[in-house]
Structure formats: structure tokens, C-alpha cells
Scaffold this active site. Structure first.
Site, short mmCIF file in Angstrom:
data_model
loop_
_atom_site.label_atom_id
_atom_site.label_comp_id
_atom_site.label_asym_id
_atom_site.label_seq_id
_atom_site.Cartn_x
_atom_site.Cartn_y
_atom_site.Cartn_z
N HIS A 148 0.89 -1.10 0.04
CA HIS A 148 -0.05 -0.18 -0.05
C HIS A 148 0.86 1.29 0.00
CE1 HIS A 148 -4.34 -1.25 1.18
NE2 HIS A 148 -3.78 -1.98 0.46
N TYR A 170 -8.72 5.87 8.00
CA TYR A 170 -8.84 5.89 9.51
C TYR A 170 -9.77 7.23 9.65
CZ TYR A 170 -4.63 3.14 10.23
OH TYR A 170 -3.74 2.09 10.28
N PRO A 190 -3.99 -0.11 18.80
CA PRO A 190 -3.83 -0.64 17.46
C PRO A 190 -3.69 0.71 16.32
CG PRO A 190 -5.80 -1.26 18.27
CD PRO A 190 -5.16 -0.84 19.49
N LYS A 235 1.10 -0.74 15.17
CA LYS A 235 2.69 -0.86 15.29
C LYS A 235 2.92 -2.06 16.09
CE LYS A 235 4.61 2.83 13.50
NZ LYS A 235 4.22 2.30 12.05
N TYR A 289 4.38 5.96 10.35
CA TYR A 289 3.59 4.97 9.61
C TYR A 289 4.35 3.79 9.01
CZ TYR A 289 -0.78 2.48 8.65
OH TYR A 289 -1.77 1.68 8.53
#
Ligand code: RFL
Ligand code: PHB
Length: 389
Positions: A72, A200, A292, A296, A384
Site C-alpha cells: 500500500h 482511518y 492499534p 505498531k 507509519y
């Protein structure tokens, strides 16, 4: 029974450590409290940082991930209809891999079977002893029989509820903790994902995450009060609530279906220091937990294993103490940065029950800042995709 490194816990941290040590000619025994079937049926992480992808490849367990995983290049953050795309590839030159923890664990078990690593599943009453002696011991009960492994080192990879961390005397360890006043209700369904990247989504009704495992398998989460039980949520109620929280263009695309799995996970930040006590070394959830939101947990388990495996190989193959002496400090330096990122993402994206109007305004302002500042987006992307090992 004897081995060089006894590994307590057969989750991703324990399995990957065993795999890397075995590849270097270090022998291990793995003790797991539950059955292999149980470990392989747990639906957990879905996002693998690029550093962890490379570590899995180097450990010889990357082939199926490379064939079936989906790289991604970015993800979307939203607050009601304000949407910000974080372009990992353009901002950092790196990506993440969508590949389930369940699949990673299956690949590791298959590789460990080929290596002939001794496993004990269904062990009880594990006791770790003689950590200050040249040889340490792990006592356990297996199929009704009390047994002992004599080893040079013990790796505590037995998760948050394991025994390894508690083997370190109370006065010799320090815990840092934040418990969040909500959990995530997760649902897995055989439906096409609502979008080709993760979303998100913050909203007035709380957080939602649209994730996936592959083109036919979707993983969704919604923030729920800690008092909610899975039984309180029918599939229909879940889909209706998810739809209300996603940005409207995504909500319009949502394909619903029967759940394959549904579970609630509480959110917590936790670090226990140090990661070493005599011959015992802790790795993964045994010594830290992250909410979550930053994806990580599994990735930190992988970076701990990277530091710990190289330290143990250095000691057992070249008799150098440098790596094992530095392990706790090296791993913690990275752990604390991932803690900060996970906490920040959680604060940015969730509604807190007792919050005032200022808190919601700060979240919207943070997202507006991300929308207008490439520097802010790069900072998020860099964390990220995973800080360097
Ligand atoms: P695990 O997976 O908990 O494995 C520990 C193993 O030890 C066993 N055990 C014992 N064995 C022997 N003796 C004892 N006394 C024992 N006590 C326990 C347990 O049965 C278990 O098999 O820890 P490990 O290996 O450190 O791996 C950590 C990861 O599992 C965890 O951090 C991630 O799943 C967290 N996580 C995510 N991480 C990511 O990097 N990306 C994600 O997208 C992501 N999403 C998530 C997540 C965790 C979630 N939940 C359910 C907590 C999403 C969710 C919903
Ligand atoms: C998941 O797909 O399970 C997942 C993805 C990203 C997260 C957490 C969980 O931040």
C-alpha cells in the site's frame, strides 16, 4: 532437555526469533500455552512495515507474503467529510504491506516445521529459574508431566499476560501505562474492501477503521465503550454504525455481509523496563502494548526480535557481550518512539467520552494542518511506514 535459547511464547515474536536463531545455527525450544490451532485462528494485525517485510524475507519466510500480500502506497485520514490522503510512497519512498498476522504466523510455523524445531503446545505452569547462573532453567508441565529445559538464555515472548515479565522482581522493573476509555470492535467479512487503501475515520460518533486482508476480505473496526460486549452488536448494527462514521463517498460504496469473526479489544499503552534480567530477554507484547491505531504492535515485536536475534547470535557465535548488553536500551529507544506515535494517532482520531468542545476542535485543526502541510504529512508517513531499525 537442553538448548541454547528457550523461547516462552509461540506468537509472532517467539516464532520469528526461533526462525532467525535457527537459521544462524542456534538451537531453540518453543513453549506455547495454547494450541497451534488457537494461535493460527487469532485475527490480529494487518499492516506490516517495510523493515518488518525485509526482516521476514531475510528470515526465509517472505515468499507467500510477496505473492499474496498487497503493498500500500498510502492511507486516508478523515474527520466527517474532510479527507486527507497520506502518500507514503511520495513522502518517504517506502510503502507498507497488507498481510495478516495470521498468515505470517502460519508461514513461520511451516518454516519451523521444516527446520525441525522442538515445540511444546498446551504447556502450563511455566517457571523460569536460575537467571543469574551460567545455565538457566525453564520448568513446565506438558501433558501432565513436569519437565525442565536447561538453556543459556531465555526469551520471554509470551505476550502481555505471560509469566516472563513477572519473573523480573517487582522492584527491578518499572511500568508506564495509559488505559484508554474505549475499545475497538472488529469485524472480518468476506466482502470487497470499501476502498483500495485504509481509511482511518474520525466522526462525531467516534472512530472507525476500514482495513482489509485482500480483495475479497475486509476488516473493519469501530470505537465502542469498554462496557459493550460483542453479543450487544449484531452484524446489522455494526454495519449501520460503521456507515455513519465513514466519509459519505466511502459509506456509499460499503458492501456488507455476514461476519466471519467479531471481537472487542481494549486500547492500552504500556511499557515495562528493562527488557533484560540476567539471562532473560523480553520481546514483543510481553514488555510493551500499543493501541492499534498506529499499526505498531506486530511491527515492534519484529524490531525487538531483530535487535535480540543479532545480540544472541553475536554472543553465542562470537562470544561478544556487546549486543546483549545493549539490547534493552536499543530496543527501548525505538519502542518509545512507536509509543508516542500510537498515542498521538489514538488522540487524533478518537472521541473521548468526557471531552470538551476544545478537544474536538483540536482534532479537526490537527487534521486540517495535515491537509495543508506536506511537512506534517511526511512526519506521519515516516512514522507509519516504520522508523529505521
Ligand atoms: P502474542 O501474539 O500475544 O503472542 C504471545 C504468545 O505467548 C503465549 N503465552 C504463553 N506461552 C507459554 N507460557 C505462558 N505462560 C504463556 N503466556 C502466553 C500466548 O498464548 C501467545 O501465543 O505476542 P507477540 O508474539 O509479542 O506479538 C505481538 C502481536 O500479536 C501484537 O502486538 C499485534 O497483534 C498488535 N496489533 C497490530 N500490530 C501491528 O503491528 N499492526 C496492526 O495492524 C495491528 N492490529 C493488533 C491489531 C492487535 C489487536 N488485538 C486483538 C490486540 C489489531 C488488534 C485488534
Ligand atoms: C487491521 O487490518 O487489522 C489493522 C490495520 C491497521 C491498524 C490496525 C489494525 O492500525
Amino acid at each position: 532437555m537442553k538448548c541454547q535459547v528457550a523461547i516462552v511464547g509461540g506468537g509472532p515474536a517467539g516464532l520469528l526469533l526461533s526462525q532467525i536463531l535457527n537459521n544462524a545455527g542456534v538451537d531453540t525450544v518453543v513453549l506455547e500455552r495454547t494450541s497451534r490451532q488457537h494461535v493460527l485462528s487469532r485475527i490480529r494485525a494487518g499492516i506490516v512495515e517495510w523493515g518488518a517485510v525485509e526482516l521476514l524475507r531475510a528470515a526465509g519466510v517472505g515468499a507467500r507474503m510477496d505473492a499474496e500480500g498487497i503493498p500500500h502506497d498510502g492511507c486516508v485520514l478523515s474527520d466527517n467529510d474532510l479527507q486527507v490522503r497520506i502518500d507514503f510512497e511520495a513522502l518517504t519512498g517506502r510503502r507498507v504491506m497488507v498481510y495478516g498476522q495470521t498468515e505470517i504466523t502460519a508461514d513461520l510455523y511451516a518454516a519451523q516445521d521444516r527446520a525441525g524445531t522442538p515445540f511444546f503446545h498446551g504447556v502450563e505452569d511455566v517457571e523460569i529459574a536460575d537467571l543469574d547462573q551460567a545455565l538457566s532453567k525453564v520448568h513446565f508441565t506438558h501433558e501432565g508431566e513436569r519437565r525442565t529445559i536447561t538453556c543459556q538464555y531465555v526469551a520471554g515472548c509470551d505476550g502481555f499476560h505471560g509469566v516472563s515479565r513477572r519473573t523480573i522482581p517487582d522492584e527491578k522493573r518499572r511500568a508506564f501505562e495509559r488505559v484508554y476509555p474505549f475499545g475497538w470492535l472488529g469485524l472480518l467479512s468476506r466482502t470487497p474492501p470499501v476502498h483500495d487503501e485504509l481509511i482511518y475515520a474520525n466522526s462525531d460518533r467516534g472512530f472507525a477503521l476500514a482495513s482489509m486482508r485482500n480483495a475479497e476480505l475486509s476488516r473493519y473496526y469501530i470505537q465502542v465503550p469498554l462496557t459493550d460486549k460483542v453479543e450487544d452488536w449484531s452484524d446489522d448494527a455494526f454495519w449501520a454504525e460503521l456507515k455513519r462514521r465513514l466519509p459519505s463517498d466511502a459509506a456509499d460504496n460499503l458492501v456488507t455481509g455476514a461476519s466471519i469473526e467479531k471481537s472487542i479489544a481494549p486500547l492500552r499503552s504500556f511499557v515495562s523496563e528493562p527488557l533484560r534480567w540476567g539471562n532473560l530477554f523480553l520481546a514483543g507484547d510481553a514488555t510493551h502494548i500499543v493501541p492499534p491505531t498506529g499499526a505498531k504492535g506486530l511491527n515492534l515485536a519484529a524490531s525487538d526480535v531483530f535487535y535480540l536475534s543479532s545480540a544472541l547470535i553475536e554472543k553465542l557465535k562470537s562470544d561478544s557481550n556487546a549486543g546483549i548488553d545493549a539490547y534493552s536500551e536499543r530496543a527501548l529507544a525505538r519502542i518509545w518512539k512507536a509509543m508516542r506515535f500510537s498515542w498521538q494517532m489514538t488522540t487524533l482520531l478518537h472521541r473521548f467520552d468526557d471531552e470538551d468542545s476544545f478537544a474536538a476542535a483540536m482534532r479537526r485543526a490537527s487534521l486540517a494542518h495535515l491537509a495543508s502541510s506536506e511537512t506534517a504529512r511526511r512526519d506521519l508517513a515516516e512514522n507509519y511506514i516504520g522508523l529505521p531499525y
